[in-house]
Design a protein around this motif. Sequence first.
Motif, PDB file in Angstrom:
ATOM      1  N   SER A 223     -43.627  -0.460  42.055  1.00  0.00           N
ATOM      2  CA  SER A 223     -44.909  -1.077  41.438  1.00  0.00           C
ATOM      3  C   SER A 223     -45.146  -2.381  41.835  1.00  0.00           C
ATOM      4  O   SER A 223     -44.323  -3.465  42.057  1.00  0.00           O
ATOM      5  N   TYR A 224     -46.505  -2.467  42.490  1.00  0.00           N
ATOM      6  CA  TYR A 224     -46.720  -3.939  43.191  1.00  0.00           C
ATOM      7  C   TYR A 224     -46.747  -5.108  42.101  1.00  0.00           C
ATOM      8  O   TYR A 224     -46.272  -6.534  42.546  1.00  0.00           O
ATOM      9  N   ASN A 225     -47.017  -4.868  40.871  1.00  0.00           N
ATOM     10  CA  ASN A 225     -46.809  -5.730  39.879  1.00  0.00           C
ATOM     11  C   ASN A 225     -45.406  -6.314  39.768  1.00  0.00           C
ATOM     12  O   ASN A 225     -44.982  -7.532  39.588  1.00  0.00           O
ATOM     13  N   GLU A 226     -44.488  -5.391  39.862  1.00  0.00           N
ATOM     14  CA  GLU A 226     -43.096  -5.493  39.597  1.00  0.00           C
ATOM     15  C   GLU A 226     -42.430  -6.399  40.486  1.00  0.00           C
ATOM     16  O   GLU A 226     -41.772  -7.326  40.693  1.00  0.00           O
ATOM     17  N   GLY A 228     -44.242  -8.201  42.831  1.00  0.00           N
ATOM     18  CA  GLY A 228     -44.755  -9.550  42.583  1.00  0.00           C
ATOM     19  C   GLY A 228     -44.285 -10.590  41.750  1.00  0.00           C
ATOM     20  O   GLY A 228     -43.824 -11.559  41.945  1.00  0.00           O
ATOM     21  N   HIS A 229     -43.712  -9.909  40.423  1.00  0.00           N
ATOM     22  CA  HIS A 229     -43.092 -10.648  39.566  1.00  0.00           C
ATOM     23  C   HIS A 229     -41.601 -11.171  39.802  1.00  0.00           C
ATOM     24  O   HIS A 229     -41.159 -12.247  39.776  1.00  0.00           O
ATOM     25  N   GLN A 230     -40.884 -10.227  40.719  1.00  0.00           N
ATOM     26  CA  GLN A 230     -39.734 -10.660  41.306  1.00  0.00           C
ATOM     27  C   GLN A 230     -39.984 -11.671  42.452  1.00  0.00           C
ATOM     28  O   GLN A 230     -38.609 -12.536  42.382  1.00  0.00           O
ATOM     29  N   GLY A 232     -42.314 -13.728  42.634  1.00  0.00           N
ATOM     30  CA  GLY A 232     -43.469 -14.984  42.583  1.00  0.00           C
ATOM     31  C   GLY A 232     -44.498 -14.888  43.327  1.00  0.00           C
ATOM     32  O   GLY A 232     -45.096 -15.889  43.747  1.00  0.00           O
ATOM     33  N   SER A 234     -48.636 -12.628  43.860  1.00  0.00           N
ATOM     34  CA  SER A 234     -49.526 -11.714  43.103  1.00  0.00           C
ATOM     35  C   SER A 234     -49.529 -10.547  43.645  1.00  0.00           C
ATOM     36  O   SER A 234     -49.007 -10.301  44.695  1.00  0.00           O
ATOM     37  N   LYS A 235     -50.020  -9.355  42.851  1.00  0.00           N
ATOM     38  CA  LYS A 235     -49.937  -8.054  43.080  1.00  0.00           C
ATOM     39  C   LYS A 235     -50.646  -7.938  44.391  1.00  0.00           C
ATOM     40  O   LYS A 235     -50.275  -6.913  45.262  1.00  0.00           O
TER      41      LYS A 235
END
Length: 382
Positions: A223-226, A228-230, A232, A234-235
């Motif tokens: 997941s690109y979102n996950e 990115g969250h790890q 810092g 953006s997706k």
Amino acid sequence: MVIKYMYIPQYHLKNINKYLKPQKAIIIYGPRRCGKTTLLNEFRKKIKDKYLFVNGEDIYIQEYLSSQSIEKLRNFIGDNKILIIDEAQKIKQIGLNIKLILDNIKDIKVIASGSSSFDLSCQVGEPLTGRKFTFKLFPISQLELNAIQNKAETDSLLETRLIYGSYPEIILNKDNDKNIQFLKEMVSSYLYKDILELDGIRHSDKISRILQLLAFQIGKEVSYNELGHQLGMSKNTVEKYCDLLEKTFIIFKLTGFSRNLRKEIIKNPRYYFYDNGIRNALINNYNPLKIRNDIGMLWENYIITEILKKQEYMMISANNYFWRTYDQKEIDLIIEKGGQLLGYEIKWAKGKSKASEEWLATYENSSFQIITKENYIDYICR
């Protein structure tokens, strides 16, 4: 002990001989240190026609081959019948200049190699439409090693391939400490070089972190979102960096296959590394297989990469996917070719698959097989 020089027959050598024609170019892409220059040198040994071999890093060569002057290009090539350009991506407008050469010099043949696919392809893609054949070169494949190994040798060296990978230096080196030093050098000095030369690249310190996270997710959807969250980020930035890492031949992705079932998962891709040794160097783990907890990941990465190499070298036209449903049925690799769907479960040890019955029932023109360490040679070399 290091063998000073022993040539491992590269499969693309026969493809060059087959596809190199007058008024055509062969473009060879591949990661750094995978043997592109060696391939060109071996080809040169058997050339009967007069040829010119140049390196695109030479300023003098850059001046001539970026000139866009037909007369200057003609004088530079002279009466040579074959022009071979190593490190071609270093030459500005190389695609346009190769086009001028092919269009204006009778019977000329051109070979150009480059370590960075996005850099060279954006220069040669449009100008050479219809005038080129594109080959990808990877770290040494088992298909190529079969020419110099018997089965006993192949079996005894399997663990080495899974841990240290298949770069030519690794294949020829019998000292694991030196193998580790080579891989560390690759990761620190070569791996990101092409990306970091691009203008506008920010967060370069996070490229390594992205790869480390992907190294622990082999065989799993990403997941690109996950990510990115790890990190810092953006997706979209994560996705862009993953795309650049693909184009520099560090990783590649498989997407989910879906034709019939609503419950099939296709949203997120899975990423694999072109070389097991690079993957292990990124996480600094060179432990023997008997004490590892990621044998399944190593084995899946190795088999899928070797199949990809075989498809490239043997000119097999195919689409590659994975298959998974929301009720946890999955197949590691789906190959679509010739109107057929070939499903493969990749297991280190023998076992049954829960997904095979539903897969075969859903897709009438499909097959299913399990690849293990007992039968893998049949799938990656034949």
